[in-house]
Design a protein around this motif. Structure first.
Motif, PDB file in Angstrom:
ATOM      1  N   PHE A  99       0.993  26.106  49.840  1.00 36.23           N
ATOM      2  CA  PHE A  99       2.324  26.690  49.651  1.00 36.23           C
ATOM      3  C   PHE A  99       2.858  26.439  48.243  1.00 36.23           C
ATOM      4  CE2 PHE A  99       2.135  26.387  54.299  1.00 36.23           C
ATOM      5  CZ  PHE A  99       2.362  27.720  54.596  1.00 36.23           C
ATOM      6  N   TYR A 100       2.464  25.332  47.643  1.00 32.79           N
ATOM      7  CA  TYR A 100       2.878  25.112  46.263  1.00 32.79           C
ATOM      8  C   TYR A 100       2.264  26.165  45.346  1.00 32.79           C
ATOM      9  CZ  TYR A 100       3.723  23.045  41.718  1.00 32.79           C
ATOM     10  OH  TYR A 100       4.131  22.865  40.419  1.00 32.79           O
ATOM     11  N   VAL A 101       0.964  26.417  45.498  1.00 33.21           N
ATOM     12  CA  VAL A 101       0.284  27.400  44.650  1.00 33.21           C
ATOM     13  C   VAL A 101       0.887  28.787  44.843  1.00 33.21           C
ATOM     14  CG1 VAL A 101      -1.906  28.584  44.205  1.00 33.21           C
ATOM     15  CG2 VAL A 101      -1.877  26.105  44.536  1.00 33.21           C
ATOM     16  N   VAL A 102       1.110  29.180  46.090  1.00 35.78           N
ATOM     17  CA  VAL A 102       1.667  30.507  46.368  1.00 35.78           C
ATOM     18  C   VAL A 102       3.049  30.654  45.745  1.00 35.78           C
ATOM     19  CG1 VAL A 102       2.561  32.027  48.186  1.00 35.78           C
ATOM     20  CG2 VAL A 102       0.337  30.907  48.468  1.00 35.78           C
ATOM     21  N   TRP A 103       3.901  29.663  45.964  1.00 35.34           N
ATOM     22  CA  TRP A 103       5.294  29.829  45.555  1.00 35.34           C
ATOM     23  C   TRP A 103       5.532  29.483  44.094  1.00 35.34           C
ATOM     24  CZ3 TRP A 103       9.055  32.437  47.869  1.00 35.34           C
ATOM     25  CH2 TRP A 103       8.801  32.872  49.181  1.00 35.34           C
ATOM     26  N   VAL A 104       4.708  28.646  43.494  1.00 29.89           N
ATOM     27  CA  VAL A 104       4.858  28.439  42.055  1.00 29.89           C
ATOM     28  C   VAL A 104       4.438  29.703  41.319  1.00 29.89           C
ATOM     29  CG1 VAL A 104       2.556  27.542  41.409  1.00 29.89           C
ATOM     30  CG2 VAL A 104       4.594  26.713  40.230  1.00 29.89           C
ATOM     31  N   THR A 105       3.453  30.414  41.879  1.00 26.96           N
ATOM     32  CA  THR A 105       3.038  31.685  41.277  1.00 26.96           C
ATOM     33  C   THR A 105       4.144  32.728  41.392  1.00 26.96           C
ATOM     34  OG1 THR A 105       0.728  31.184  41.831  1.00 26.96           O
ATOM     35  CG2 THR A 105       1.264  33.481  41.298  1.00 26.96           C
ATOM     36  N   ILE A 106       4.804  32.765  42.544  1.00 24.00           N
ATOM     37  CA  ILE A 106       5.903  33.715  42.743  1.00 24.00           C
ATOM     38  C   ILE A 106       7.061  33.390  41.799  1.00 24.00           C
ATOM     39  CG2 ILE A 106       7.675  34.490  44.371  1.00 24.00           C
ATOM     40  CD1 ILE A 106       5.577  34.099  46.600  1.00 24.00           C
ATOM     41  N   GLN A 107       7.458  32.131  41.767  1.00 28.42           N
ATOM     42  CA  GLN A 107       8.558  31.741  40.879  1.00 28.42           C
ATOM     43  C   GLN A 107       8.219  32.033  39.421  1.00 28.42           C
ATOM     44  OE1 GLN A 107      10.655  28.105  41.125  1.00 28.42           O
ATOM     45  NE2 GLN A 107      10.736  28.026  43.358  1.00 28.42           N
ATOM     46  N   PHE A 108       6.983  31.727  39.050  1.00 24.73           N
ATOM     47  CA  PHE A 108       6.581  31.961  37.669  1.00 24.73           C
ATOM     48  C   PHE A 108       6.581  33.451  37.339  1.00 24.73           C
ATOM     49  CE2 PHE A 108       4.599  30.743  33.750  1.00 24.73           C
ATOM     50  CZ  PHE A 108       4.884  29.388  33.648  1.00 24.73           C
ATOM     51  N   SER A 120       5.740  33.304  23.683  1.00 20.13           N
ATOM     52  CA  SER A 120       4.666  34.303  23.722  1.00 20.13           C
ATOM     53  C   SER A 120       4.005  34.250  25.080  1.00 20.13           C
ATOM     54  CB  SER A 120       3.622  34.025  22.637  1.00 20.13           C
ATOM     55  OG  SER A 120       2.935  32.799  22.910  1.00 20.13           O
ATOM     56  N   TRP A 121       3.245  35.312  25.420  1.00 20.09           N
ATOM     57  CA  TRP A 121       2.554  35.329  26.707  1.00 20.09           C
ATOM     58  C   TRP A 121       1.469  34.256  26.764  1.00 20.09           C
ATOM     59  CZ3 TRP A 121       4.249  37.256  31.024  1.00 20.09           C
ATOM     60  CH2 TRP A 121       5.170  38.315  30.984  1.00 20.09           C
ATOM     61  N   HIS A 122       0.885  33.925  25.622  1.00 20.31           N
ATOM     62  CA  HIS A 122      -0.102  32.834  25.593  1.00 20.31           C
ATOM     63  C   HIS A 122       0.548  31.526  26.016  1.00 20.31           C
ATOM     64  CE1 HIS A 122      -3.431  30.312  24.282  1.00 20.31           C
ATOM     65  NE2 HIS A 122      -2.570  29.595  23.561  1.00 20.31           N
ATOM     66  N   HIS A 123       1.744  31.286  25.508  1.00 16.47           N
ATOM     67  CA  HIS A 123       2.469  30.071  25.877  1.00 16.47           C
ATOM     68  C   HIS A 123       2.846  30.086  27.352  1.00 16.47           C
ATOM     69  CE1 HIS A 123       4.871  26.509  25.278  1.00 16.47           C
ATOM     70  NE2 HIS A 123       5.945  27.104  25.785  1.00 16.47           N
ATOM     71  N   VAL A 124       3.167  31.265  27.875  1.00 17.20           N
ATOM     72  CA  VAL A 124       3.492  31.393  29.296  1.00 17.20           C
ATOM     73  C   VAL A 124       2.296  30.983  30.148  1.00 17.20           C
ATOM     74  CG1 VAL A 124       4.010  33.032  31.150  1.00 17.20           C
ATOM     75  CG2 VAL A 124       5.261  33.157  28.982  1.00 17.20           C
ATOM     76  N   GLY A 125       1.114  31.405  29.758  1.00 18.28           N
ATOM     77  CA  GLY A 125      -0.092  31.013  30.486  1.00 18.28           C
ATOM     78  C   GLY A 125      -0.288  29.513  30.492  1.00 18.28           C
ATOM     79  N   LEU A 129      -0.307  26.833  33.786  1.00 19.59           N
ATOM     80  CA  LEU A 129      -1.317  25.806  34.034  1.00 19.59           C
ATOM     81  C   LEU A 129      -0.677  24.421  34.081  1.00 19.59           C
ATOM     82  CD1 LEU A 129      -4.245  27.060  31.757  1.00 19.59           C
ATOM     83  CD2 LEU A 129      -4.022  27.290  34.233  1.00 19.59           C
ATOM     84  N   GLU A 130       0.311  24.201  33.231  1.00 21.01           N
ATOM     85  CA  GLU A 130       0.993  22.914  33.216  1.00 21.01           C
ATOM     86  C   GLU A 130       1.742  22.647  34.516  1.00 21.01           C
ATOM     87  OE1 GLU A 130       4.818  21.960  30.976  1.00 21.01           O
ATOM     88  OE2 GLU A 130       3.300  21.170  29.597  1.00 21.01           O
ATOM     89  N   SER A 131       2.145  23.715  35.227  1.00 15.28           N
ATOM     90  CA  SER A 131       2.898  23.547  36.468  1.00 15.28           C
ATOM     91  C   SER A 131       2.086  22.863  37.558  1.00 15.28           C
ATOM     92  CB  SER A 131       3.413  24.902  36.969  1.00 15.28           C
ATOM     93  OG  SER A 131       2.343  25.714  37.417  1.00 15.28           O
ATOM     94  N   PHE A 132       0.774  22.759  37.380  1.00 17.14           N
ATOM     95  CA  PHE A 132      -0.060  22.056  38.351  1.00 17.14           C
ATOM     96  C   PHE A 132      -0.196  20.576  38.004  1.00 17.14           C
ATOM     97  CE2 PHE A 132      -1.212  26.507  38.674  1.00 17.14           C
ATOM     98  CZ  PHE A 132      -1.104  26.693  40.035  1.00 17.14           C
TER      99      PHE A 132
END
Length: 355
Positions: A99-108, A120-125, A129-132
């Motif tokens: 549920f963390y993976v699913v919802w962190v992806t949704i929030q992001f 930049s989009w590179h920084h967003v990526g 990854l840092e959110s894990f």
């Protein structure tokens, strides 16, 4: 059985493996609403640049809001801690990781365009990854729970009193490294472990409150005055005081939940408790949308009223998202698909923080 079809709570945790406990759901309902209220109020006030009357409620709840949530999350651990590691990890780690993976992806996904506009989009990526490693947004609670479950099982052979003393010392130390996992572990583990270790005493407290409601109400009134006074004086976050207030507030919420369950009042609160993790996962979207709408239109000038409306929208909106997910076959948002089970699936599984 209580009138609502849930067990009233007598007999300790061993007798409760097959049914819900009414006061626990009420207590969790109070906790999750306070969590939504905190994020809603502080978010509105930050965006508006001013505070409203709801700020007082958030400040009052700060000493005990998360301590009670973590204590209740550990309350039924004794029922499952002896399971084999495969089953234990499935229920207590993989469950929340999914549920963390699913919802962190949704929030992001919702926040990524704003992040990209700033950098930049590179920084967003890289942020994704840092959110894990560093829990993202409101999701740190379900990031931390699996860690608590694993640490508690790994340390079973160590004297429980020693673990509790270390955990209490960590809370008292007020460690602030800037890393959420480290800081929140040190601040919260003592409450989770206390829920596990002192569960019989928690149920005994609930039983006494149920049998002596007048005395319980008097104790609640006394606690409310002391808690409010220490918050106003700025002493609620002092060392030792914060630990005492955390446990006192947890006992107060347990007592309050018991009295509500006894009277069968505010059943919506119990319903929220039954679906506390559902609300926790999904409230960010209706909360943010309502906040943006109200502040941009300026239709309601009072910040306190805006904060209250945003809080209500966060709770009700999260439940609406859950119902819509069930209706439109998007159950994966709130129910773990079979492919993500590493142990045999149990019957009647529910998305809850504690079994």
């Amino acid at each position: 059985m209580a009138p609502a079809g849930t067990i009233a709570g007598s007999g300790g945790t061993r007798a409760l493996s097959a049914a819900r406990v009414d006061w626990v759901d009420y207590a969790k309902g109070i906790c999750i609403i306070m969590v939504v209220m905190m994020h809603s109020v502080l978010g509105v006030e930050l965006a508006a640049g001013e505070t409203g009357f709801m700020h007082v409620a958030v400040a009052f709840a700060k000493p005990f809001r998360m301590p009670d949530f973590f204590l209740i999350s550990g309350l039924f651990l004794a029922l499952v801690i002896d399971r084999d590691w495969r089953t234990y990890l499935d229920r207590k780690v993989v469950h929340f990781v999914y549920f963390y993976v699913v919802w962190v992806t949704i929030q992001f996904g919702f926040k990524a365009p704003a992040f990209a506009a700033e950098t930049s989009w590179h920084h967003v990526g890289l942020l994704y990854l840092e959110s894990f490693i560093e829990p993202f947004g409101t999701l740190w609670f379900i990031y931390l729970l699996p860690i608590f479950f694993v640490v508690t099982k790994l340390t079973r052979k160590i004297p429980s009193l020693a673990i509790w003393v270390i955990a209490a010392a960590l809370e008292t130390a007020h460690i602030a490294t800037g890393w959420t996992v480290i800081d929140e572990f040190c601040s919260r583990f003592v409450y989770f472990y206390s829920g596990y270790l002192f569960a019989p005493y928690v149920f005994a407290l609930s039983d006494r409150a149920r049998k002596h409601p007048a005395l319980a109400l008097a104790a609640l009134a006394t606690w409310a005055l002391v808690n409010a006074g220490l918050v106003v004086l700025g002493a609620s976050e002092w060392k030792i005081v914060s630990l005492v207030l955390g446990f006192a507030g947890a006992c107060a919420i347990i007592t309050m939940g018991t009295l509500l369950a006894r009277a069968q009042w505010m059943n919506f609160m119990r319903f929220c408790g039954e679906h506390s993790i559902v609300i926790y996962l999904a409230f960010f979207l209706p909360m943010a949308a309502t906040r943006t709408l109200l502040l941009r239109t300026g239709i309601i000038p009072d910040i306190g009223t805006v904060s209250l409306i945003v809080t209500i929208a966060g709770v009700i909106g999260a439940l609406a998202i859950w119902r819509a997910a069930l209706l439109f076959n998007a159950r994966f948002l709130f129910e773990r698909p079979n492919a993500f089970w590493i142990a045999p699936k149990k019957a009647g599984v529910r998305l809850q923080a504690a079994e």
